[in-house]
Every structure is written in structure tokens, then in C-alpha cells.
Design a protein around this motif. Structure first.
Motif, PDB file in Angstrom:
ATOM      1  N   GLN A 274       0.825  -1.205   0.000  1.00 50.16           N
ATOM      2  CA  GLN A 274       0.000   0.000   0.000  1.00 50.16           C
ATOM      3  C   GLN A 274       0.864   1.261   0.000  1.00 50.16           C
ATOM      4  O   GLN A 274       0.600   2.215  -0.743  1.00 50.16           O
ATOM      5  N   GLU A 275       1.900   1.264   0.806  1.00 44.89           N
ATOM      6  CA  GLU A 275       2.788   2.429   0.870  1.00 44.89           C
ATOM      7  C   GLU A 275       3.505   2.646  -0.453  1.00 44.89           C
ATOM      8  O   GLU A 275       3.661   3.788  -0.916  1.00 44.89           O
ATOM      9  N   SER A 276       3.953   1.558  -1.093  1.00 40.97           N
ATOM     10  CA  SER A 276       4.642   1.682  -2.382  1.00 40.97           C
ATOM     11  C   SER A 276       3.700   2.232  -3.443  1.00 40.97           C
ATOM     12  O   SER A 276       4.099   3.065  -4.276  1.00 40.97           O
ATOM     13  N   TYR A 277       2.460   1.793  -3.432  1.00 46.31           N
ATOM     14  CA  TYR A 277       1.490   2.280  -4.409  1.00 46.31           C
ATOM     15  C   TYR A 277       1.282   3.781  -4.260  1.00 46.31           C
ATOM     16  O   TYR A 277       1.254   4.536  -5.250  1.00 46.31           O
ATOM     17  N   LEU A 278       1.153   4.225  -3.033  1.00 47.89           N
ATOM     18  CA  LEU A 278       0.944   5.649  -2.812  1.00 47.89           C
ATOM     19  C   LEU A 278       2.196   6.456  -3.147  1.00 47.89           C
ATOM     20  O   LEU A 278       2.105   7.562  -3.711  1.00 47.89           O
ATOM     21  N   ASN A 279       3.382   5.947  -2.831  1.00 47.88           N
ATOM     22  CA  ASN A 279       4.626   6.662  -3.120  1.00 47.88           C
ATOM     23  C   ASN A 279       4.881   6.788  -4.619  1.00 47.88           C
ATOM     24  O   ASN A 279       5.562   7.713  -5.073  1.00 47.88           O
ATOM     25  N   GLN A 325       5.701   4.863 -14.666  1.00 49.64           N
ATOM     26  CA  GLN A 325       6.116   3.677 -15.420  1.00 49.64           C
ATOM     27  C   GLN A 325       6.386   2.494 -14.483  1.00 49.64           C
ATOM     28  O   GLN A 325       6.042   1.351 -14.804  1.00 49.64           O
ATOM     29  N   VAL A 326       6.991   2.748 -13.338  1.00 47.88           N
ATOM     30  CA  VAL A 326       7.246   1.678 -12.368  1.00 47.88           C
ATOM     31  C   VAL A 326       5.927   1.103 -11.866  1.00 47.88           C
ATOM     32  O   VAL A 326       5.778  -0.127 -11.714  1.00 47.88           O
ATOM     33  N   LEU A 327       4.947   1.980 -11.625  1.00 48.79           N
ATOM     34  CA  LEU A 327       3.645   1.506 -11.163  1.00 48.79           C
ATOM     35  C   LEU A 327       2.960   0.660 -12.240  1.00 48.79           C
ATOM     36  O   LEU A 327       2.312  -0.346 -11.933  1.00 48.79           O
ATOM     37  N   GLN A 328       3.111   1.064 -13.502  1.00 52.27           N
ATOM     38  CA  GLN A 328       2.549   0.255 -14.587  1.00 52.27           C
ATOM     39  C   GLN A 328       3.215  -1.120 -14.647  1.00 52.27           C
ATOM     40  O   GLN A 328       2.542  -2.139 -14.849  1.00 52.27           O
ATOM     41  N   LEU A 329       4.536  -1.154 -14.489  1.00 52.38           N
ATOM     42  CA  LEU A 329       5.237  -2.444 -14.502  1.00 52.38           C
ATOM     43  C   LEU A 329       4.785  -3.323 -13.343  1.00 52.38           C
ATOM     44  O   LEU A 329       4.590  -4.530 -13.503  1.00 52.38           O
ATOM     45  N   LEU A 330       4.615  -2.710 -12.180  1.00 51.83           N
ATOM     46  CA  LEU A 330       4.187  -3.472 -11.011  1.00 51.83           C
ATOM     47  C   LEU A 330       2.794  -4.058 -11.224  1.00 51.83           C
ATOM     48  O   LEU A 330       2.518  -5.201 -10.856  1.00 51.83           O
ATOM     49  N   SER A 331       1.920  -3.280 -11.835  1.00 54.09           N
ATOM     50  CA  SER A 331       0.546  -3.747 -12.053  1.00 54.09           C
ATOM     51  C   SER A 331       0.484  -4.798 -13.158  1.00 54.09           C
ATOM     52  O   SER A 331      -0.230  -5.800 -13.020  1.00 54.09           O
ATOM     53  N   ARG A 332       1.218  -4.599 -14.238  1.00 54.82           N
ATOM     54  CA  ARG A 332       1.125  -5.514 -15.370  1.00 54.82           C
ATOM     55  C   ARG A 332       1.831  -6.834 -15.089  1.00 54.82           C
ATOM     56  O   ARG A 332       1.422  -7.879 -15.598  1.00 54.82           O
ATOM     57  N   LEU A 333       2.868  -6.796 -14.287  1.00 54.66           N
ATOM     58  CA  LEU A 333       3.564  -8.036 -13.932  1.00 54.66           C
ATOM     59  C   LEU A 333       2.943  -8.713 -12.712  1.00 54.66           C
ATOM     60  O   LEU A 333       3.439  -9.754 -12.273  1.00 54.66           O
ATOM     61  N   LYS A 334       1.877  -8.126 -12.154  1.00 54.77           N
ATOM     62  CA  LYS A 334       1.099  -8.746 -11.077  1.00 54.77           C
ATOM     63  C   LYS A 334       1.941  -9.097  -9.852  1.00 54.77           C
ATOM     64  O   LYS A 334       1.737 -10.117  -9.200  1.00 54.77           O
ATOM     65  N   GLY A 335       2.918  -8.261  -9.582  1.00 54.80           N
ATOM     66  CA  GLY A 335       3.731  -8.491  -8.402  1.00 54.80           C
ATOM     67  C   GLY A 335       4.893  -9.440  -8.595  1.00 54.80           C
ATOM     68  O   GLY A 335       5.733  -9.572  -7.699  1.00 54.80           O
ATOM     69  N   PHE A 336       4.948 -10.140  -9.736  1.00 54.55           N
ATOM     70  CA  PHE A 336       6.076 -11.043  -9.971  1.00 54.55           C
ATOM     71  C   PHE A 336       7.384 -10.271 -10.159  1.00 54.55           C
ATOM     72  O   PHE A 336       8.458 -10.868 -10.200  1.00 54.55           O
ATOM     73  N   LEU A 337       7.262  -8.961 -10.282  1.00 59.82           N
ATOM     74  CA  LEU A 337       8.445  -8.117 -10.427  1.00 59.82           C
ATOM     75  C   LEU A 337       9.390  -8.279  -9.239  1.00 59.82           C
ATOM     76  O   LEU A 337      10.616  -8.223  -9.395  1.00 59.82           O
ATOM     77  N   PHE A 338       8.825  -8.520  -8.056  1.00 63.16           N
ATOM     78  CA  PHE A 338       9.665  -8.608  -6.858  1.00 63.16           C
ATOM     79  C   PHE A 338      10.390  -9.935  -6.745  1.00 63.16           C
ATOM     80  O   PHE A 338      11.189 -10.123  -5.828  1.00 63.16           O
TER      81      PHE A 338
END
Length: 467
Positions: A274-279, A325-338
């Protein structure tokens, strides 16, 4: 001499009147002129020295007084020599001849010490009460013996009790037998623990019929009865978070490991997301919806560490990606980015920049349009690009529709052949027709096929003809 008997050792004759050494072995004939001696002892391997030195030959000839007799004995010795298996090793002047009557026997080694193991005969005996109970439930014992035979050796089992619990939920005898065959370890669970697990799953199931259907499909998660208090706390936490019961029940069956994770860790990870999304510029009003969608798509994201999240986000920002762009990557990769490592991401980005010959700005937009460029290593991407080029597809087409790199060579080759069957030349068109899941591609292909078979005019429509 017997034609089958062979001399063990052939040696040079000793001078006349001179005694031979007692350890030389011959073939058992009487020694003429003292040249041969009988040795009836066991056959042994002995070295024989032969020489072709001319200076020593007169000495050999002078050893016997009768030259004709010596010639006959020499011929007889040579005859026995050639009838014997032998091997000559050459040297500067001497060669060593080894003769064998029979091959040496195999060496027998007796161990100095050995250990015997005794096994308790009862440890390999099946529990007859368990086998009888399973037979009464119409369970195929052969499957259990083949897959998990250890269950039949357990002393403390609860076949009748577990079967009764399943029947109370509405399971038929066939369903009970199917569950116990695929998950025989259920009979070693205590009835009290199974009843507690039933109450836990009933928190997210509408009815007992739905519960028994889930147990029949996924028996192993249900009969994993460890740390049930922590699982109950996690179920309550996800319910308070806003997840629907149908989603939580799916987690219980397909992602049961997140319920074994301490509830405090799950809460901390949800807070980090949640904090990352807002940041990254996300809307506070949309934060909960975004989080629930992300969690439903990839529940295993709660198993990530907050440190990994912070590390990946900082790395992408350091590569020049904006927060949006980072938020788009996080959303499109469904969290597998981490689940990726900064080193592997750097290699993939460098490969994409070199292959597509683009600037840093163009590269970042290309990655946002096709996030799989970050997920696959460079050798995999190169293999897929080369396979597309062999199909006649240009690099410009791939750059225009990079999502085609999500497909393996076998998949897009199959799709290209299907499109070719309709007369569609993929190398002259757009690659978007190749993209999508199997279901999406088949739907688009059916539309293209129907469009191709549609008549150019409606035969039942009236014709506007001036009379």
C-alpha cells in the motif's frame, strides 16, 4: 608324452655334468643328458631367458656331446614351445617368455569383517486394522501401496472416524474412497484436528456441498492440519481486508502456504505494498481496489520480503523509469516483479537495447509496453527473436508488437500455420493477431474464419432494380 600335457616352464640346458637348480620345472620327461628335469610339484609361472646373441650360441651348442641328439631335443623343445600359449616381451638383448598351462584362478577375497543388520519384523508389517478399514471403504489398497505405503505401517490410524466426518458433509462412498486413495495420509490425522479444519473452511464456504466439493478436488490442503490457529487468523485478516470468500477459498486450495505464513508477516507485506502504491503516485481512493486486485492475481506476493520490494523499486527508478512507469510495470507483472534480481533485469535491458537499437527513452517505453523483457533472460529472448526472423517476420514488426515475445517458438509457429491456412500472410500484416492467450487466439481465429466464409452479398436481400 601326452599330447594334451604342456610344459609349465622351458629353460636353457645346463652344461653337462653340472647340477641344475632344484626349482626349475619341466614337463615330466626323463632328463636326457641332464638337460631336463622332472618337477611334479604345482605349476607356477617362471621367467625364461632367451638370447639371440651370436657370441653365446657356441656355448649353447657345446653343452651336449651328441650334436644329433641335441638337434632332436631342440626340435622337440621348440615344438612344445609353439603348442603352448606364450607371450614375448622384447628388450635390448633379452626377451622374457611366460608360459601358462591354465589361466590363473580368480582371486578370492574374504572380508576381514562384516556387519549383519537385523530389522524389526513388525516394522515391515501392515496394520491389519487399517487395511480392513480401507477395504470396508472400497479403497484400492494397491494404489496406496504404490504411492504412500508408509501409511499402512502406522499404528495409530483413524480410517472409520475420517470416513464418518466426510460422510457427515454429504460425501458418498465413492467420493470417500477417491479422497482416501489420493490422500491416504488423511487417516493419520486426528479426528479433532480434522473437525477444526472443517470449521475453518466453513468460514469461507457457503454450504457443506461446496466444502466437500473443494475437499474432493484438493484433499491435501484440507488434511494439512498443522498450525490451524495461525491459519484461522490469516483467514480473518483477509476477510477484514476486503477479499471475497470465494477468493479466500481459492487461496486455501491453491496457495495454502500463505496461510502458514505468520499473520504478522502478511500484514506487514500488505502495508508495504500500500505504501509503495501511494509513493509511486497512486490514488488513495483507488489503493484498496488496486491492492485487492493485485492480491487476487498473485497471492504469493505476501511471501516476498519488504527489502526485496524496496530494492527492485529503487533499481528501476535508477534506470530512469518514472514513478508512473514503475507503477505500470508493477501492475502488469502482477507483483512477480519482486521475484526478479537487479542483475538479471540489467542484462535483459542491455540485450533489448542492443537488439532493437533504440535510445534509453525508447527502451523504457518498449519495456513498459512489453514487461516480459524484464522477466526473460537474454538467451531466451534471443531464441524467440531468431525463430520469428526465420518465419519471415522483420525486426520492425517485432518492435511494433513486442508482446509476441511472450510466446514460445512452438506456440507462435503453430499460430502462424493456422493463419496461413486462411491465406493470411503474417509477415505482410500485423503481429497482433498472434498475441493473447490460447482462448483469445482461438476466438479471433474463429472470427477470421467466419468472415472469410461469409458471402459477398446477401442472397435473400431484395435487389434495387429500376423497372
Amino acid at each position: 608324452m601326452d599330447r594334451h600335457s604342456r610344459p609349465s616352464v622351458l629353460s636353457a640346458c645346463a652344461p653337462a655334468g653340472q647340477k641344475r637348480a632344484p626349482d626349475l620345472i619341466t614337463d615330466g620327461c626323463e632328463p636326457p643328458c641332464g638337460c631336463w628335469e622332472l618337477n611334479s610339484g604345482p605349476l607356477e609361472e617362471q621367467p625364461v631367458l632367451l638370447t639371440a646373441e651370436p657370441s653365446l650360441q657356441p656355448l649353447f651348442k657345446a653343452q651336449c656331446g651328441h650334436s644329433q641328439f641335441m638337434m632332436r631335443e631342440r626340435a622337440r623343445a621348440y615344438s612344445m614351445l609353439w603348442r603352448t600359449s606364450w607371450k614375448v616381451l622384447t628388450g635390448p638383448q633379452l626377451c622374457r617368455l611366460r608360459l601358462y598351462r591354465t589361466p590363473p584362478p580368480a582371486l578370492k577375497i574374504r572380508p576381514l569383517a562384516y556387519v549383519t543388520y537385523e530389522t524389526d519384523s513388525r516394522s515391515n508389517q501392515e496394520n491389519t486394522r487399517t487395511v480392513a478399514g480401507l477395504h470396508a471403504c472400497s479403497v484400492d489398497i494397491r494404489k496406496i501401496r504404490r504411492l504412500k505405503p508408509w501409511v499402512l505401517l502406522e499404528d495409530d490410524t483413524h480410517v472409520e472416524e475420517i470416513a464418518d466426518i466426510l460422510k457427515e458433509l454429504g460425501a458418498s462412498k465413492t467420493v470417500v474412497a477417491s479422497i482416501l486413495e489420493r490422500c491416504p495420509e488423511a487417516i493419520v490425522c486426528s479426528p479433532a484436528a480434522v473437525k477444526a479444519k472443517r470449521e475453518l473452511w466453513q468460514m469461507v464456504c457457503k454450504s457443506e456441498a461446496e466444502l466437500i466439493r473443494l475437499i474432493e478436488q484438493f484433499p491435501e490442503p484440507f488434511f494439512t492440519v498443522k498450525d490451524q490457529e495461525n491459519q484461522k487468523l490469516n483467514v480473518q485478516f483477509f476477510q477484514e481486508l476486503g477479499l471475497k470468500n470465494v477468493v479466500i477459498s481459492r487461496f486455501l486450495t491453491t496457495a495454502s502456504s500463505i496461510f502458514r505464513n505468520p499473520v504478522a508477516n502478511n500484514k506487514r507485506m500488505i502495508g508495504v505494498l500500500q505504501e509503495s502504491y501511494l509513493n509511486l503516485g497512486g490514488s488513495p481512493a483507488n489503493a484498496k481496489v488496486w491492492l485487492l486486485k493485485l492480491l487476487s492475481q498473485n497471492p504469493f506476493i505476501v511471501l516476498s520480503s519488504p527489502m526485496a520490494v524496496e530494492q527492485i523499486l529503487k533499481f528501476l527508478q535508477g534506470q530512469g523509469f518514472t514513478d508512473s512507469q514503475v507503477l505500470q510495470l508493477l501492475s502488469r507483472l502482477k507483483g512477480f516483479l519482486f521475484q526478479l534480481q537487479p542483475g538479471s533485469i540489467q542484462n535483459s535491458i542491455s540485450f533489448a537495447k542492443t537488439t532493437f537499437e533504440c535510445t534509453d527513452r525508447e527502451l523504457r517505453q518498449l519495456v513498459v509496453d512489453c514487461p516480459v523483457l524484464l522477466c526473460y533472460p537474454a538467451p531466451v529472448l534471443e531464441e524467440r527473436i531468431q525463430a520469428l526472423l526465420k518465419e519471415g517476420i522483420s525486426m520492425a514488426q517485432i518492435r511494433e508488437s513486442p508482446m509476441v515475445l511472450e510466446l514460445t517458438p512452438q506456440i507462435f509457429q503453430y499460430r502462424i500455420r493456422k493463419l496461413n491456412s486462411l491465406g493470411y500472410r503474417i509477415k505482410d500484416g500485423h503481429l497482433a493477431s498472434l498475441n493473447g492467450t490460447k482462448k483469445e487466439f482461438e476466438a479471433n481465429f474463429s472470427k477470421m474464419q467466419a468472415k472469410q466464409g461469409r458471402p459477398l452479398f446477401n442472397p435473400v436481400a431484395p435487389l434495387d432494380v429500376d423497372e
